[in-house]
Design an enzyme around this catalytic site. Structure first.
Site, PDB file in Angstrom:
ATOM      1  N   ASP A 495     -17.018 -29.858  73.982  1.00 33.93           N
ATOM      2  CA  ASP A 495     -18.010 -30.565  74.802  1.00 33.93           C
ATOM      3  C   ASP A 495     -17.639 -30.504  76.288  1.00 33.93           C
ATOM      4  O   ASP A 495     -16.502 -30.175  76.656  1.00 33.93           O
ATOM      5  CB  ASP A 495     -18.088 -32.024  74.333  1.00 33.93           C
ATOM      6  CG  ASP A 495     -19.499 -32.581  74.439  1.00 33.93           C
ATOM      7  OD1 ASP A 495     -20.268 -32.084  75.267  1.00 33.93           O
ATOM      8  OD2 ASP A 495     -19.817 -33.515  73.682  1.00 33.93           O
ATOM      9  N   ASP A 565     -29.021 -33.332  73.264  1.00 32.40           N
ATOM     10  CA  ASP A 565     -28.687 -34.599  72.604  1.00 32.40           C
ATOM     11  C   ASP A 565     -29.946 -35.283  72.092  1.00 32.40           C
ATOM     12  O   ASP A 565     -29.865 -36.268  71.355  1.00 32.40           O
ATOM     13  CB  ASP A 565     -27.968 -35.538  73.583  1.00 32.40           C
ATOM     14  CG  ASP A 565     -26.459 -35.279  73.597  1.00 32.40           C
ATOM     15  OD1 ASP A 565     -26.000 -34.420  72.829  1.00 32.40           O
ATOM     16  OD2 ASP A 565     -25.750 -35.943  74.384  1.00 32.40           O
TER      17      ASP A 565
HETATM   18  C1  GLA Z   1     -22.016 -35.496  74.102  1.00 31.86           C
HETATM   19  C2  GLA Z   1     -22.491 -34.650  72.942  1.00 31.86           C
HETATM   20  C3  GLA Z   1     -22.768 -35.546  71.745  1.00 31.86           C
HETATM   21  C4  GLA Z   1     -21.510 -36.289  71.388  1.00 31.86           C
HETATM   22  C5  GLA Z   1     -20.999 -37.066  72.587  1.00 31.86           C
HETATM   23  C6  GLA Z   1     -19.644 -37.671  72.317  1.00 31.86           C
HETATM   24  O1  GLA Z   1     -23.023 -36.320  74.567  1.00 31.86           O
HETATM   25  O2  GLA Z   1     -23.625 -33.917  73.291  1.00 31.86           O
HETATM   26  O3  GLA Z   1     -23.228 -34.783  70.663  1.00 31.86           O
HETATM   27  O4  GLA Z   1     -20.543 -35.377  70.950  1.00 31.86           O
HETATM   28  O5  GLA Z   1     -20.874 -36.248  73.742  1.00 31.86           O
HETATM   29  O6  GLA Z   1     -19.150 -38.379  73.372  1.00 31.86           O
END
Ligand code: GLA
Length: 755
Positions: A495, A565
């Site tokens: 990420d 997301d």
């Molecule tokens: C980001 C990712 C999510 C999740 C969060 C965790 O927003 O896109 O899918 O993994 O971080 O903090």
């Protein structure tokens, strides 16, 4: 008779000799022509020395350029494949329009430096230590090695060399371009602007450009606008790819028919700050220049050093934007991805982020793992919250040890449990980030991007580690390497949850500090490359709070990407639609999450949510602890269904039959298998109005003469639908589905029968 007439005999013999000689010459010419033709087909890249022409042919594409009388490299043709007998004459630079627009501006050049009187976008701009900023590149030499052409240019007087690299993909005609600048002068010079390539389109005034825009949880919106005199700049200044603009474009002649007409498209393979300019100049020439973003840029190139640009990929289709994206999908899967040409099909994964947030622990994750395994999940992923003092997003990033309270025995018991349930194990990491509230930051406050004495702007309570620093690079590589050495991890969700601020690199000399834009991204790639070499069985997902780091650069090192997301299954229809203009459903992760969604509080049936996600690489992100027995039964059935069609979805040819971007009440996608012997179609009704039936669906891409059986996997087909009909029938007559109400969906499959 003839013998008695010696004069005639001699003439006849002479004639015969002449005829024979001519036949031999014709034969030799024919042979050399056919061997030339064969060569063109075989090698795809050819140089015609007399005309000084380079010609690249592959699939349905020809790309032709040459060396003009000024020794500049000039574009001649880019479009549908030409006959190998078509000859081009030596290019001539274009005339100036007037004293205001010298020839260098009106000639379509493959790569042009800022020098002379250049007013259109330069590919390269250099300041020399003596103050000279003029650079004029001319042809020096070239090499062709297999499928790789290198054309070397040099400044007219200074020892600055620029190699233009070209490679053309046999199967798709996608051209890969990049350049390498070599400083063979005796002193350092400063590169202030550098592109990977310029591509020129045929002169015309009716072009329109498509591109993708967005923001967090609202990525992948397709924009379309007419190209007019002036410049459209697509860019990221954020240090990373960004969702605001994605480095992809497609240009057509305004036809709006997704399956017909000329389309030129391009994508930049770079995960740092980038820029693509689409310029229609004063002579109505459309040129596209793609490369590193010159904003806040300055690369000091010492004597003897070289700088390589990212790859720019450019393609052409004469079958509309639909085929343009299919070509890109094929190129990504067969050529670009780490395991190309045969990357593994994506496993169905479970991730509890939306269910449990940071609240992960051994018992809770094991409980979820059991439930996930019961519905056919193949990969179980533990998301954020497992490490350091990570109770929320305020602390812990940078401290990559397993949290002893949440996992008192380390990750092993959970991993063993996951394996015993028949799944493999994945883990979330965010390697380039750090919370100020972390041991790492307390120890190394100098490791982040910063300007001394200035504020350090936090986003999500985190700062960006300066990966350009060798010590930071080593730290990041080693913690991940150790994690993988110590645990049986099959998958990393990598990420990256913010963009840069205060991009200072105070540890190096002032004149080198702006190299951070290149060194950071190159170090990211080198870490990924090294990890993949050391741990070849580990798969990696590129995630950046959703789709903020999706590009053809990161995709060379990652197996899949997280587009957004936003997991609302209805919003996802347009997010996924936009995504697939540039990127393959084979890498597009799509989770089924809870309803009502946190995003819009919209209520959607489980079937609808599954059908939306099944158009990509399926995952489940719902809170299984809240599911009822019927939810498990339904999910199990739909996951089994997905497994039976996933090869078609992930490897087939995608047709966006009705796009959700068009504000219509419907959307439909169809994917046809590689052999054209089966297809799957997903139809979505957003809202019923006035009792109008769902518009008839006209399939595409089938073999007209093959007979196909239709099978409804979910939702209803109209009662009149024949069970068996020809490809022509399904494409010309079409299929009626019986959908009514709000947020309804259907899935049907065609299978060719053996005749
Ligand atoms: C980001 C990712 C999510 C999740 C969060 C965790 O927003 O896109 O899918 O993994 O971080 O903090």
């Amino acid at each position: 008779m003839i013998a008695s007439m010696p004069g005639i005999k001699t003439n006849v013999i002479k004639k015969l000799h002449l005829t024979f000689a001519l036949s031999v010459i014709a034969f030799i010419m024919a042979c050399s022509l056919s061997s030339l033709q064969a060569q063109i087909k075989k090698t795809s890249i050819h140089f015609f020395p007399q005309a000084r022409i380079f010609r690249l042919d592959a699939a349905d594409v020809s790309y032709v350029f040459g060396i003009n009388e000024k020794n500049q490299i000039q574009t001649l043709y880019w479009g549908q494949r030409l006959s190998s007998e078509d000859a081009f004459s030596t290019p001539q630079s274009s005339a100036e329009i007037s004293s205001f627009d010298p020839s260098i501006n009106t000639t379509p050049l493959e790569y042009v430096a800022w020098g002379g009187g250049l007013y259109v976008e330069p590919d390269l701009k250099i300041t020399f230590p003596d103050g000279n900023r003029d650079l004029t590149l001319v042809y020096v030499t070239h090499t062709i090695e297999g499928n790789h052409l290198t054309v070397s240019l040099k400044d007219i007087s200074r020892e600055v060399y620029v190699q233009l690299h070209y490679q053309i993909d046999e199967a798709t005609g996608v051209l890969r371009r990049s350049v390498k600048v070599q400083n063979k002068t005796s002193s350092s010079l400063k590169i202030e602007q550098i592109a990977s390539a310029t591509v020129n389109l045929p002169r015309a005034g009716d072009y329109q450009v498509h591109y993708l825009t967005g923001r967090w949880a609202g990525e992948w919106n397709l924009q379309t606008q007419k190209i007019q005199p002036g410049k459209l700049t697509l860019e990221s200044r954020r240090g990373t790819t960004s969702a605001q603009n994605n480095p992809w474009f497609a240009i057509d002649r305004g036809s709006n028919d997704p399956e017909n007409g000329d389309v030129w498209f391009g994508a930049l393979g770079w995960s740092g700050s980038w820029r693509i300019n689409v310029e229609q100049d004063q002579a109505q020439q459309v040129r596209i220049t793609a490369g590193l973003n010159p904003f806040d840029f300055g690369y000091l190139l010492h004597a003897g050093e070289t700088l390589k640009t990212p790859f720019f990929y450019a393609g052409y289709s004469h079958k509309g934007i639909g085929e343009a994206s299919r070509l890109l999908h094929r190129f990504e899967v067969n050529t670009l991805l780490p395991h190309a040409p045969s990357p593994k099909l994506r496993p169905v994964l479970y991730n509890s982020w939306e269910a449990t947030g940071f609240d992960v622990d051994e018992a809770g994750q094991e409980r979820l793992a059991e439930k996930a395994a019961s519905i056919g999940i193949e990969r179980f992923v533990v998301d954020d919250g497992w490490f350091g003092q990570r109770a929320n997003d305020k602390a812990g990033l940078g401290d990559w040890y397993v949290n002893p309270k949440k996992f008192p025995h380390g990750l092993k018991p959970l991993i063993d449990k996951v394996h015993s349930l028949g799944m493999d194990f994945g883990l979330w990491i965010e390697p380039e980030m750090i919370n100020p509230d972390s041991d790492l930051y307390r120890k190394h406050p100098d490791w982040v991007l910063n300007f001394p004495g200035r504020p350090r702007t936090e986003a999500r309570n985190q700062l960006v580690l300066n990966l350009a620093r060798p010590d930071v690079r080593d730290y990041v590589f080693h913690f991940i390497d150790q994690l993988l050495n110590g645990n049986q991890i099959a998958f990393l969700k990598w990420d990256y949850n913010r963009n840069w601020s205060e991009p200072g690199w105070p540890a190096v000399d002032i004149e080198k500090q702006k190299k951070v834009y290149v060194a950071f991204t190159n170090n990211l790639y080198s870490i990924l490359k090294e990890l993949r070499e050391k741990h070849p069985h580990v798969e990696i997902e590129s995630c950046s709070g959703g789709g903020s780091r999706v590009d053809l650069g990161i995709m060379r090192y990652t197996d899949e990407v997280w587009p957004s997301d936003n997991t609302d299954a209805f919003d996802r229809l347009s997010i996924q639609d936009g995504f697939t203009y540039a990127y393959s459903p084979a890498v597009m992760m799509a989770w089924v999450t809870d309803s009502p969604t946190w995003v819009n509080h919209r209520t959607l049936s489980l079937e609808y949510r599954f059908l939306s996600s099944m158009q990509g690489s399926l995952g489940v992100g719902a809170n299984l602890n809240k599911w009822q027995p019927e939810d498990f039964a339904k999910a199990k059935k739909m996951i089994a269904q997905y497994k039976s069609i996933r090869e078609i979805v992930q490897r087939g040819s995608l047709y966006r039959l009705v796009s959700p971007q068009n504000d219509s009440e419907h959307s439909v996608t169809e994917t046809v298998s590689e052999q054209r012997d089966s297809s799957v179609t997903f139809a979505f009704l957003h809202s019923s109005t006035m009792m109008y039936p769902f518009p008839r669906i006209y399939l595409r891409g089938l073999s007209p003469d093959k007979m196909y059986k239709i099978e409804s996997l979910d939702g209803k087909l109209s009662a009149a639908t024949p069970s068996l009909a020809s490809g022509s029938f399904w494409m010309e007559h079409g299929v009626d589905v019986d959908l009514r109400g709000d947020f309804q969906a259907a899935l049907f499959r065609l299978n060719a029968i053996n005749q």
